[in-house]
Motif scaffolding. Structure first.
Motif, PDB file in Angstrom:
ATOM      1  N   ILE A 125       0.839  -1.176  -0.010  1.00 57.08           N
ATOM      2  CA  ILE A 125      -0.122  -0.098  -0.059  1.00 57.08           C
ATOM      3  C   ILE A 125       0.835   1.229  -0.051  1.00 57.08           C
ATOM      4  O   ILE A 125       1.572   1.186   0.869  1.00 57.08           O
ATOM      5  N   ILE A 126       0.719   2.005  -1.026  1.00 52.17           N
ATOM      6  CA  ILE A 126       1.397   3.287  -0.923  1.00 52.17           C
ATOM      7  C   ILE A 126       0.528   4.681  -0.844  1.00 52.17           C
ATOM      8  O   ILE A 126      -0.405   4.676  -1.552  1.00 52.17           O
ATOM      9  N   ASN A 127       0.550   5.295   0.166  1.00 45.73           N
ATOM     10  CA  ASN A 127      -0.220   6.459   0.559  1.00 45.73           C
ATOM     11  C   ASN A 127       0.510   7.721   0.684  1.00 45.73           C
ATOM     12  O   ASN A 127       1.709   7.775   1.304  1.00 45.73           O
ATOM     13  N   THR A 128       0.088   8.875   0.148  1.00 49.30           N
ATOM     14  CA  THR A 128       0.382  10.012   0.444  1.00 49.30           C
ATOM     15  C   THR A 128      -0.519  10.846   1.329  1.00 49.30           C
ATOM     16  O   THR A 128      -1.563  10.609   1.431  1.00 49.30           O
ATOM     17  N   GLN A 129       0.072  11.847   2.032  1.00 48.86           N
ATOM     18  CA  GLN A 129      -0.805  12.701   3.050  1.00 48.86           C
ATOM     19  C   GLN A 129      -0.087  13.819   3.194  1.00 48.86           C
ATOM     20  O   GLN A 129       0.981  14.168   3.083  1.00 48.86           O
ATOM     21  N   GLY A 130      -0.896  14.909   3.540  1.00 51.16           N
ATOM     22  CA  GLY A 130      -0.570  16.276   3.628  1.00 51.16           C
ATOM     23  C   GLY A 130      -0.178  16.653   4.968  1.00 51.16           C
ATOM     24  O   GLY A 130       1.006  17.285   5.097  1.00 51.16           O
ATOM     25  N   LYS A 131      -0.502  15.952   6.050  1.00 51.78           N
ATOM     26  CA  LYS A 131      -0.229  16.024   7.359  1.00 51.78           C
ATOM     27  C   LYS A 131       1.419  15.278   7.644  1.00 51.78           C
ATOM     28  O   LYS A 131       1.357  14.447   6.783  1.00 51.78           O
ATOM     29  N   SER A 132       2.084  16.011   8.789  1.00 55.33           N
ATOM     30  CA  SER A 132       3.237  15.397   8.964  1.00 55.33           C
ATOM     31  C   SER A 132       3.193  14.106   9.875  1.00 55.33           C
ATOM     32  O   SER A 132       1.841  13.903  10.454  1.00 55.33           O
ATOM     33  N   LYS A 133       4.006  13.210   9.853  1.00 51.54           N
ATOM     34  CA  LYS A 133       3.690  11.989  10.497  1.00 51.54           C
ATOM     35  C   LYS A 133       3.641  12.323  12.030  1.00 51.54           C
ATOM     36  O   LYS A 133       2.893  11.655  12.772  1.00 51.54           O
ATOM     37  N   SER A 134       4.385  13.265  12.507  1.00 52.81           N
ATOM     38  CA  SER A 134       4.311  13.637  13.921  1.00 52.81           C
ATOM     39  C   SER A 134       2.871  14.186  14.388  1.00 52.81           C
ATOM     40  O   SER A 134       2.311  14.028  15.372  1.00 52.81           O
ATOM     41  N   GLY A 140      -3.065  10.188  17.221  1.00 55.66           N
ATOM     42  CA  GLY A 140      -3.596   8.668  16.971  1.00 55.66           C
ATOM     43  C   GLY A 140      -3.897   8.384  15.624  1.00 55.66           C
ATOM     44  O   GLY A 140      -4.374   7.186  15.336  1.00 55.66           O
ATOM     45  N   MET A 141      -3.986   9.413  14.753  1.00 59.87           N
ATOM     46  CA  MET A 141      -4.251   9.180  13.432  1.00 59.87           C
ATOM     47  C   MET A 141      -3.484   7.978  12.818  1.00 59.87           C
ATOM     48  O   MET A 141      -3.861   7.313  11.795  1.00 59.87           O
ATOM     49  N   ASP A 142      -2.177   7.827  12.973  1.00 60.76           N
ATOM     50  CA  ASP A 142      -1.263   6.990  12.263  1.00 60.76           C
ATOM     51  C   ASP A 142      -1.930   5.515  12.527  1.00 60.76           C
ATOM     52  O   ASP A 142      -1.975   4.608  11.813  1.00 60.76           O
ATOM     53  N   LYS A 143      -2.387   5.460  13.844  1.00 63.56           N
ATOM     54  CA  LYS A 143      -2.932   4.038  14.293  1.00 63.56           C
ATOM     55  C   LYS A 143      -4.350   3.796  13.594  1.00 63.56           C
ATOM     56  O   LYS A 143      -4.516   2.787  13.243  1.00 63.56           O
ATOM     57  N   ALA A 144      -4.994   4.938  13.567  1.00 63.15           N
ATOM     58  CA  ALA A 144      -6.116   4.788  13.179  1.00 63.15           C
ATOM     59  C   ALA A 144      -6.294   4.455  11.674  1.00 63.15           C
ATOM     60  O   ALA A 144      -7.045   3.419  11.129  1.00 63.15           O
ATOM     61  N   LEU A 145      -5.412   4.836  10.996  1.00 62.93           N
ATOM     62  CA  LEU A 145      -5.368   4.706   9.296  1.00 62.93           C
ATOM     63  C   LEU A 145      -4.975   3.079   9.356  1.00 62.93           C
ATOM     64  O   LEU A 145      -5.401   2.444   8.462  1.00 62.93           O
ATOM     65  N   SER A 146      -3.821   2.766  10.171  1.00 61.33           N
ATOM     66  CA  SER A 146      -3.607   1.210   9.983  1.00 61.33           C
ATOM     67  C   SER A 146      -4.502   0.497  10.362  1.00 61.33           C
ATOM     68  O   SER A 146      -5.020  -0.617   9.848  1.00 61.33           O
ATOM     69  N   LEU A 147      -5.401   0.583  11.323  1.00 59.18           N
ATOM     70  CA  LEU A 147      -6.474  -0.190  11.810  1.00 59.18           C
ATOM     71  C   LEU A 147      -7.576  -0.218  11.020  1.00 59.18           C
ATOM     72  O   LEU A 147      -7.906  -1.454  10.715  1.00 59.18           O
ATOM     73  N   PHE A 167       3.826   8.360   2.966  1.00 57.53           N
ATOM     74  CA  PHE A 167       4.538   9.668   2.731  1.00 57.53           C
ATOM     75  C   PHE A 167       4.138  10.762   3.175  1.00 57.53           C
ATOM     76  O   PHE A 167       2.949  11.206   2.521  1.00 57.53           O
ATOM     77  N   ASP A 168       4.457  11.675   4.054  1.00 61.07           N
ATOM     78  CA  ASP A 168       3.752  12.733   4.714  1.00 61.07           C
ATOM     79  C   ASP A 168       4.418  13.900   4.006  1.00 61.07           C
ATOM     80  O   ASP A 168       5.412  13.965   3.404  1.00 61.07           O
ATOM     81  N   LYS A 169       3.446  14.983   4.473  1.00 58.49           N
ATOM     82  CA  LYS A 169       3.676  16.344   3.925  1.00 58.49           C
ATOM     83  C   LYS A 169       4.169  16.413   2.211  1.00 58.49           C
ATOM     84  O   LYS A 169       4.646  16.952   2.088  1.00 58.49           O
TER      85      LYS A 169
END
Length: 191
Positions: A125-134, A140-147, A167-169
């Protein structure tokens, strides 16, 4: 190996499109069989209708759904490429999952116990996102996305996730970063 790329982004100039082309090129260089399903280019109908729902329960699906299921059945490796919009997948990708990953094809229940049916298929799975990883980690959105995607959809249906790239920002990135991300993707598919 047979690779199916399921891609969702309307802009051919997007970073997601670049990643799709990167995956395609590395697989071609390895003489792999490749099919690309560009959901926007296909004008895939993402709306799960009452007719779809009724048909799924008796094993009858629309012709466009059957065609996509045939591609999935054919593939050894599925690669999903899409951006994260509003903390989830684009509507066209979600609709693809709703319609194509149907009961009796992607999963079923045996005596009340859920069983994934898309086993023996590797998944990237390859995702891009506008927000930073931090930023995502802090809320908790990183865990929510994976879940919700990894566990709630892909492994639920029996797929084995090899790698999930976030891939963030991505809307504010530089050429050097894009090259670094492309190298990560190339290295993953070169294994």
């Amino acid at each position: 190996m047979k690779h199916l790329i399921i891609y969702a982004h309307p802009n051919e100039g997007s970073l997601n499109h670049h990643f799709m082309q990167t995956v395609e090129k590395i697989l071609q260089s390895k003489n792999q069989e490749i099919e690309i399903r560009d959901l926007y280019q296909l004008n895939f109908n993402p709306i799960l209708s009452l007719q779809d729902m009724q048909g799924q329960r008796i094993g009858k699906v629309a012709e466009d759904v059957k065609q996509e299921q045939d591609y999935i059945s054919w593939a050894d490796h599925l690669t999903f490429i899409y951006p994260i919009w509003w903390t989830g997948m684009p509507a066209i990708m979600k609709g693809y999952i709703d319609r194509v990953f149907s009961y009796g094809f992607a999963y079923r229940y045996d005596q009340g116990i859920q069983k994934g049916l898309l086993t023996d298929k590797q998944t990237t799975i390859i995702n891009t996102q506008g927000k930073s990883k931090s930023e995502y980690e802090n809320i908790g959105m990183d865990k929510a996305l994976s879940l919700t995607s990894d566990k709630g959809i892909f492994t639920y249906c029996g797929l084995e996730i090899n790698q999930h790239f976030f891939f963030d920002k991505a809307d504010k990135t530089h050429a050097e970063t894009i090259e670094e991300w492309s190298t990560q993707i190339k290295n993953h598919f070169s294994k």
